[in-house]
Scaffold this motif. Structure first.
Motif, PDB file in Angstrom:
ATOM      1  N   MET A 122       0.839  -1.194   0.000  1.00 21.99           N
ATOM      2  CA  MET A 122       0.000   0.000   0.000  1.00 21.99           C
ATOM      3  C   MET A 122       0.879   1.250   0.000  1.00 21.99           C
ATOM      4  N   ASP A 123       0.628   2.190  -0.931  1.00 22.35           N
ATOM      5  CA  ASP A 123       1.400   3.422  -0.983  1.00 22.35           C
ATOM      6  C   ASP A 123       0.540   4.589  -0.520  1.00 22.35           C
ATOM      7  N   ILE A 124       1.080   5.809  -0.643  1.00 28.24           N
ATOM      8  CA  ILE A 124       0.367   6.976  -0.130  1.00 28.24           C
ATOM      9  C   ILE A 124      -0.979   7.162  -0.814  1.00 28.24           C
ATOM     10  N   ALA A 125      -1.056   6.843  -2.101  1.00 28.88           N
ATOM     11  CA  ALA A 125      -2.324   6.973  -2.825  1.00 28.88           C
ATOM     12  C   ALA A 125      -3.390   6.066  -2.218  1.00 28.88           C
ATOM     13  N   ASP A 126      -3.006   4.828  -1.932  1.00 24.57           N
ATOM     14  CA  ASP A 126      -3.957   3.872  -1.349  1.00 24.57           C
ATOM     15  C   ASP A 126      -4.372   4.293   0.059  1.00 24.57           C
ATOM     16  N   ARG A 127      -3.400   4.792   0.843  1.00 24.89           N
ATOM     17  CA  ARG A 127      -3.716   5.178   2.221  1.00 24.89           C
ATOM     18  C   ARG A 127      -4.657   6.376   2.254  1.00 24.89           C
ATOM     19  N   VAL A 128      -4.419   7.354   1.394  1.00 25.15           N
ATOM     20  CA  VAL A 128      -5.290   8.529   1.342  1.00 25.15           C
ATOM     21  C   VAL A 128      -6.708   8.116   0.946  1.00 25.15           C
ATOM     22  N   LYS A 129      -6.819   7.297  -0.075  1.00 23.81           N
ATOM     23  CA  LYS A 129      -8.137   6.870  -0.556  1.00 23.81           C
ATOM     24  C   LYS A 129      -8.867   6.057   0.506  1.00 23.81           C
ATOM     25  N   LYS A 130      -8.141   5.154   1.177  1.00 25.54           N
ATOM     26  CA  LYS A 130      -8.750   4.317   2.215  1.00 25.54           C
ATOM     27  C   LYS A 130      -9.259   5.162   3.374  1.00 25.54           C
ATOM     28  N   LEU A 131      -8.431   6.105   3.845  1.00 24.56           N
ATOM     29  CA  LEU A 131      -8.838   6.945   4.967  1.00 24.56           C
ATOM     30  C   LEU A 131      -9.993   7.862   4.580  1.00 24.56           C
ATOM     31  N   GLN A 154     -13.900  13.367  -2.623  1.00 28.22           N
ATOM     32  CA  GLN A 154     -12.644  14.046  -2.965  1.00 28.22           C
ATOM     33  C   GLN A 154     -12.805  15.554  -2.825  1.00 28.22           C
ATOM     34  N   TYR A 155     -13.951  16.068  -3.181  1.00 27.46           N
ATOM     35  CA  TYR A 155     -14.193  17.507  -3.080  1.00 27.46           C
ATOM     36  C   TYR A 155     -14.193  17.957  -1.626  1.00 27.46           C
ATOM     37  N   GLN A 156     -14.846  17.181  -0.754  1.00 28.90           N
ATOM     38  CA  GLN A 156     -14.887  17.545   0.667  1.00 28.90           C
ATOM     39  C   GLN A 156     -13.501  17.503   1.289  1.00 28.90           C
ATOM     40  N   LEU A 157     -12.719  16.490   0.933  1.00 28.80           N
ATOM     41  CA  LEU A 157     -11.354  16.412   1.454  1.00 28.80           C
ATOM     42  C   LEU A 157     -10.527  17.582   0.956  1.00 28.80           C
ATOM     43  N   ALA A 158     -10.703  17.940  -0.302  1.00 26.10           N
ATOM     44  CA  ALA A 158      -9.970  19.076  -0.866  1.00 26.10           C
ATOM     45  C   ALA A 158     -10.293  20.362  -0.119  1.00 26.10           C
ATOM     46  N   GLU A 159     -11.566  20.546   0.262  1.00 24.93           N
ATOM     47  CA  GLU A 159     -11.961  21.742   1.013  1.00 24.93           C
ATOM     48  C   GLU A 159     -11.280  21.782   2.369  1.00 24.93           C
ATOM     49  N   LEU A 160     -11.202  20.627   3.029  1.00 26.14           N
ATOM     50  CA  LEU A 160     -10.570  20.571   4.349  1.00 26.14           C
ATOM     51  C   LEU A 160      -9.079  20.876   4.258  1.00 26.14           C
ATOM     52  N   GLN A 207      -7.531  14.103  -6.566  1.00 28.49           N
ATOM     53  CA  GLN A 207      -7.681  13.090  -7.612  1.00 28.49           C
ATOM     54  C   GLN A 207      -6.322  12.593  -8.108  1.00 28.49           C
ATOM     55  N   LYS A 208      -5.402  13.520  -8.339  1.00 30.61           N
ATOM     56  CA  LYS A 208      -4.064  13.147  -8.791  1.00 30.61           C
ATOM     57  C   LYS A 208      -3.318  12.349  -7.727  1.00 30.61           C
ATOM     58  N   LEU A 209      -3.530  12.744  -6.462  1.00 32.52           N
ATOM     59  CA  LEU A 209      -2.856  12.044  -5.369  1.00 32.52           C
ATOM     60  C   LEU A 209      -3.328  10.599  -5.278  1.00 32.52           C
ATOM     61  N   GLU A 210      -4.646  10.399  -5.372  1.00 32.26           N
ATOM     62  CA  GLU A 210      -5.187   9.053  -5.258  1.00 32.26           C
ATOM     63  C   GLU A 210      -4.882   8.198  -6.487  1.00 32.26           C
ATOM     64  N   LYS A 211      -4.621   8.829  -7.618  1.00 29.43           N
ATOM     65  CA  LYS A 211      -4.235   8.075  -8.818  1.00 29.43           C
ATOM     66  C   LYS A 211      -2.763   7.686  -8.796  1.00 29.43           C
ATOM     67  N   GLY A 212      -2.013   8.284  -7.863  1.00 33.42           N
ATOM     68  CA  GLY A 212      -0.594   7.979  -7.769  1.00 33.42           C
ATOM     69  C   GLY A 212       0.297   8.926  -8.539  1.00 33.42           C
ATOM     70  N   ASP A 213      -0.314   9.985  -9.114  1.00 33.78           N
ATOM     71  CA  ASP A 213       0.481  10.946  -9.887  1.00 33.78           C
ATOM     72  C   ASP A 213       1.316  11.854  -8.995  1.00 33.78           C
ATOM     73  N   THR A 214       0.863  12.051  -7.738  1.00 37.38           N
ATOM     74  CA  THR A 214       1.590  12.879  -6.773  1.00 37.38           C
ATOM     75  C   THR A 214       2.151  11.980  -5.681  1.00 37.38           C
TER      76      THR A 214
END
Length: 208
Positions: free
Chosen positions: A1-10, A18-24, A33-40
Motif C-alpha cells: 500500500m502506498d500513499i495513494a492507497d492510504r489517502v483513498k482508504k482513509l 474528494q471535493y470535501q477532502l480538498a476543502e478541508l 484526484q491526482k494524489l489518489e491516482k498515484g500521480d503525486t
C-alpha cells in the motif's frame, strides 16, 4: 500500500468525497484526484492532509502507525463532528451589518475539529485581519468555546445588528478587539460593555 492507497482508504473511512477532502485541506479537487491516482508521490500539504484524514504525516508517507492507531475500532471516534452552516457574513473591518441566512437553507461545511452543535461559518471580507486572514477565508465560529486572551473572535454590538471579526486582547482587566493588519487605522477597539462576544474562531479554511 502506498500513499495513494492510504489517502483513498482513509477518505472513504471518513465518508468524505474528494471535493470535501480538498476543502478541508485547502486545495483543488483535482489535487486529491491526482494524489489518489498515484500521480503525486510527495504532496507539499502533507500536514494539512494528515489533519483532515485524522492521522499522522508519517502514516501517509510510510504507513507508520503511532500508538494511538489510525481509525481503529477503539478510538474515540472522528474529530469531524458535524457540518456547520454558512449562516451569515461579517466584514473584517469596521462594524458591519450581519446578513442572516436560515440555517436549514445554508450551505454547509465540514468542521475538522471538535466543536459544539452551535458552530457556524462566516466568510471573511475586508483587509483588517491580513496577513493572518484574507478575504474569502472561511472561519468556523463556536459560541460555546471559551474566549481568552489572544483568541480570534466575532463580536456583535448589543444595540445593533452589526458585527466584526478581530483578536481579543485582555490586559489589566480591560478588553480590546485588535486588528491583525498593522496598517489598519483602528488597531484597538475598547470593549466597555457595548458589545457581546458571539464566539471563538476554532478553525480557518483558506480561500483558494
Amino acid at each position: 500500500m502506498d500513499i495513494a492507497d492510504r489517502v483513498k482508504k482513509l477518505r472513504k473511512a471518513l465518508d468524505l468525497t474528494q471535493y470535501q477532502l480538498a476543502e478541508l485541506v485547502g486545495v483543488a479537487q483535482n489535487s486529491i484526484q491526482k494524489l489518489e491516482k498515484g500521480d503525486t508521490k510527495n504532496p507539499r500539504n502533507i500536514e494539512a492532509l494528515a489533519r483532515a484524514l485524522q492521522c499522522t504525516p508519517e502514516y501517509l508517507r510510510f504507513g507508520i502507525v503511532d500508538s494511538k492507531g489510525i481509525n481503529s475500532n477503539v478510538s474515540a471516534g472522528p474529530s469531524i463532528k458535524a457540518t456547520a452552516p454558512l449562516i451569515s457574513w461579517v466584514q473584517a473591518g469596521a462594524w458591519s451589518e450581519i446578513s442572516e441566512i436560515k440555517a436549514y437553507d445554508a450551505e454547509r461545511y465540514m468542521c475538522p475539529v471538535n466543536c459544539s452543535d452551535l458552530t457556524f461559518v462566516l466568510k471573511v471580507q475586508g483587509v483588517s485581519m491580513e496577513p493572518k486572514f484574507y478575504e474569502g477565508d472561511l472561519i468556523f465560529v463556536d459560541p460555546e468555546a471559551e474566549c481568552i486572551h489572544g483568541s480570534y473572535v466575532v463580536a456583535r454590538l448589543d444595540d445593533d445588528n452589526q458585527a466584526t471579526f478581530k483578536q481579543l486582547i485582555i490586559e489589566s482587566g480591560h478588553k480590546f478587539l485588535k486588528a491583525a493588519n498593522p496598517n489598519w487605522p483602528d488597531q484597538l477597539i475598547p470593549i466597555n460593555g457595548n458589545c457581546t462576544l458571539v464566539g471563538k474562531v476554532i478553525f480557518t479554511g483558506k480561500s483558494l
